[in-house]
Design an enzyme around this catalytic site. Structure first.
Site, mmCIF file in Angstrom:
data_model
loop_
_atom_site.group_PDB
_atom_site.id
_atom_site.type_symbol
_atom_site.label_atom_id
_atom_site.label_comp_id
_atom_site.label_asym_id
_atom_site.label_seq_id
_atom_site.Cartn_x
_atom_site.Cartn_y
_atom_site.Cartn_z
ATOM 1 C CB SER A 10 -0.788 0.060 1.461
ATOM 2 O OG SER A 10 -1.190 1.306 1.308
ATOM 3 C CE1 TYR B 195 -4.018 -1.886 5.210
ATOM 4 C CE2 TYR B 195 -3.437 0.586 5.090
ATOM 5 C CZ TYR B 195 -3.562 -1.200 4.534
ATOM 6 O OH TYR B 195 -3.218 -1.330 2.742
#
Length: 292
Positions: free
Chosen positions: A139, A152
Site C-alpha cells: 500500500s 496498518y
C-alpha cells in the site's frame, strides 16, 4: 522478462481487489486458486469456470494450512505462474488503548506474516522450474506513517521491506518479485473512511493494471501513478508540516466503531490476550501486585 499467467494463486480472492483480479484472470482463461475466508463468494466466482478453479479457505497466517493448500493446488494444476499475496485487513489503531494491541498483532499476522506464509510453499518449486512471479499487495500507506493508522502502515511498510529482501534473494533464479502499492481503492476496506482519498480507483481497473504489470515482469507498481508522485512530494515537507496536514483529517475507524471493517480472528486474539493477562495477574503474590 515477460511471464505467462495461465496458472495463478490469489489470496484474499473474496475481497474487492482480489475478486476483481480473480474474475479478470478467469475471463482470460487462466486456472485460478481462489483463496479466502468467504466461501459463498469464492464458490460464486468458481462457477465461471469450475474446471479451472479450486476454492480454499485457510487462515493465511497459518503456515501449515497454506502448505496444505499449495500442495493440493500443485497436485491438481501444477506449479503456478504467479502467486499474489493479496489478503489484507485495515483498521484504525490507538496505542493508548490496550485492546488495540490485539488489532496490531492480528494485522501483522495477516498483512505481513500472511504474505510470507503464502509464498513459502511455492518458492522451491518455482526455483526448480526456473521461473515464476511472487507479488505482494502492499500500500502507499506503507511509505509513511499516518495518525491513527499505525498498525496498518507498519504492516504494509514491513511488507514492502520484506518484498525487497525476497527480491534480492531470488535475483537470478528466474523468479521475479513485484511490490504493488495501491493508493485508495473503492472496496470494503475504504468504505468507512471519512477522510480525503485522492486518486480513488475502481478495483476492476486496478486488477487489470496489476495483471498486466506481472505479465510484463514489473518489480514495482504504484496505483494510480499520480498518487505515488503526491506521496513523493509530501515527503519533501518538514515532518511537522506533513503531520499537521494529516492531523486535520478524520481518523480511520477502529475495530468496533461505526464504519470499521471486520478483522478475521481478532476476537480470538483478544480473548487469548485477556486470558494471558488474567493468568499473569493470578500468579502474582500480593506483594508483587502492590509493588507493581
Amino acid at each position: 522478462m515477460a511471464h505467462l499467467l495461465d496458472n495463478l494463486v490469489i489470496t484474499g480472492a473474496c475481497g474487492g481487489l482480489g475478486r476483481a483480479m480473480a474474475s479478470a484472470a478467469l475471463a482470460r482463461g487462466a486456472r485460478v486458486a481462489l483463496v479466502g475466508l468467504n466461501r459463498p463468494v469464492l464458490d460464486s466466482l468458481a462457477l465461471a469456470a469450475p474446471e479451472r478453479c479450486a476454492v480454499y479457505t485457510p487462515d493465511v497466517s497459518d503456515g501449515v494450512a497454506m502448505q496444505t493448500m499449495a500442495a493440493d493446488w500443485m497436485a491438481r494444476f501444477g506449479v503456478p505462474d504467479a502467486v499474489i499475496a493479496n489478503a489484507g485487513v485495515a483498521g484504525g489503531f490507538d496505542t493508548s488503548e490496550a485492546s488495540d494491541l490485539a488489532v496490531f498483532r492480528r494485522m501483522l499476522e495477516i498483512n505481513l506474516l500472511g504474505a510470507a506464509a503464502t509464498f513459502h510453499p511455492f518458492v522451491k518449486p518455482m526455483r526448480e522450474r526456473g521461473n515464476g512471479v511472487l507479488a505482494g499487495i502492499a500500500s502507499i500507506a506503507g511509505r509513511r506513517g499516518m495518525p491513527g493508522n499505525g498498525a496498518y502502515c507498519a504492516s504494509k511498510g514491513g511488507l514492502i521491506r520484506y518484498l525487497q529482501s525476497l527480491r534480492a534473494e531470488l535475483r537470478g533464479t528466474g523468479i521475479s518479485v513485484c511490490t504493488v502499492s495501491p493508493g485508495y481503492l473503492r472496496t470494503q476496506l475504504t468504505a468507512g473512511n471519512k477522510f480525503a482519498m485522492p486518486g480513488l480507483m475502481e478495483p476492476e481497473a486496478a486488477a487489470q493494471a496489476i495483471l498486466q504489470a506481472l505479465a510484463a515482469g514489473r518489480e514495482q507498481l504504484v496505483l494510480p501513478r499520480r498518487i505515488g508522485w503526491l506521496s513523493n512530494l509530501l515527503d519533501l515537507l518538514p515532518e511537522a508540516w506533513h503531520d499537521a496536514l494529516l492531523l486535520r483529517q478524520p481518523r480511520k475507524p477502529r475495530a468496533g466503531e461505526v464504519g470499521a471493517t471486520a478483522i478475521p480472528g481478532l476476537d480470538a486474539g483478544r480473548a487469548a490476550a485477556s486470558s494471558r493477562g488474567a493468568a499473569s495477574a493470578a500468579s502474582q503474590s500480593p506483594t508483587d501486585k502492590a509493588v507493581r
